[in-house]
Design a protein around this motif. Structure first.
Motif: not given
Length: 188
Positions: A9, A55-56, A59-60, A63, A122, A126
């Motif tokens: 993270n 991609a990470g 995701e972050r 979040a 991607t 998303w």
């Protein structure tokens, strides 16, 4: 792949900072290592390729920009109404404005996806997932408006945030007033 979620993270957060400050061309594993203050090669241990890194970051970003359970719980007991819908919209704009760096990074990824077909796929997946989640939330909460209205609010809020985070055309009008006008004009 390394498993330390806190480190992952922190690296993603550093990647978001690099992306917001330098744009997509400045987003490298080495630049993230430097921003995070970690040894060279650390980011590549967590995100082996640029695609894995992107991609990470998605995701972050999700979040960090999502509502907290406390925010949702505070409104859960309220009767569904246009006013409650407007309150949710103001909360979204507040979160995206407060997390300026994260929102700018997201806009950078959207611009990059216009130039890179593999990233466009991607990004589209998303965005569609987020959109479907918003529709499901709106329906489950019994809020007014359906698929069309949620799409219109996505278009409107994206434009509003781009305006407010860059060079506002009307900086003297409070953002909440703009959101309230959008709800009035777009919600049946």
């Amino acid at each position: 792949m390394a498993k330390n979620e806190a480190r992952r993270n922190a690296l993603a957060d550093a990647g978001i900072a690099v992306l917001a400050a330098e744009g997509s061309r400045g987003l490298t594993h080495r630049a993230i290592d430097e921003r995070a203050g970690v040894p060279v090669g650390t980011t590549s241990n967590y995100f082996r390729s640029r695609d894995a890194l992107i991609a990470g970051l998605f995701e972050r970003i999700g979040a960090r920009l999502g509502p907290t359970s406390e925010d949702l719980a505070a409104r859960a007991s309220e009767k569904p109404s246009r006013a409650l819908f407007a309150d949710y919209m103001r909360d979204i704009v507040r979160r995206l404005s407060t997390e300026r760096e994260v929102t700018l990074a997201l806009f950078e990824l959207r611009l990059e996806s216009a130039r890179r077909p593999e990233l466009a796929e991607t990004m589209a997946a998303w965005q569609r997932a987020a959109f479907e989640g918003d529709i499901a939330f709106n329906q489950a909460a019994g809020l007014p408006g359906g698929r069309r209205e949620i799409a219109l609010f996505h278009y409107a809020l994206d434009g509003l945030l781009l305006d407010r985070l860059t060079s506002p055309i009307d900086p003297d009008t409070p953002t909440d007033d703009v959101v309230d006008a959008l709800v009035e004009g777009l919600l049946p």
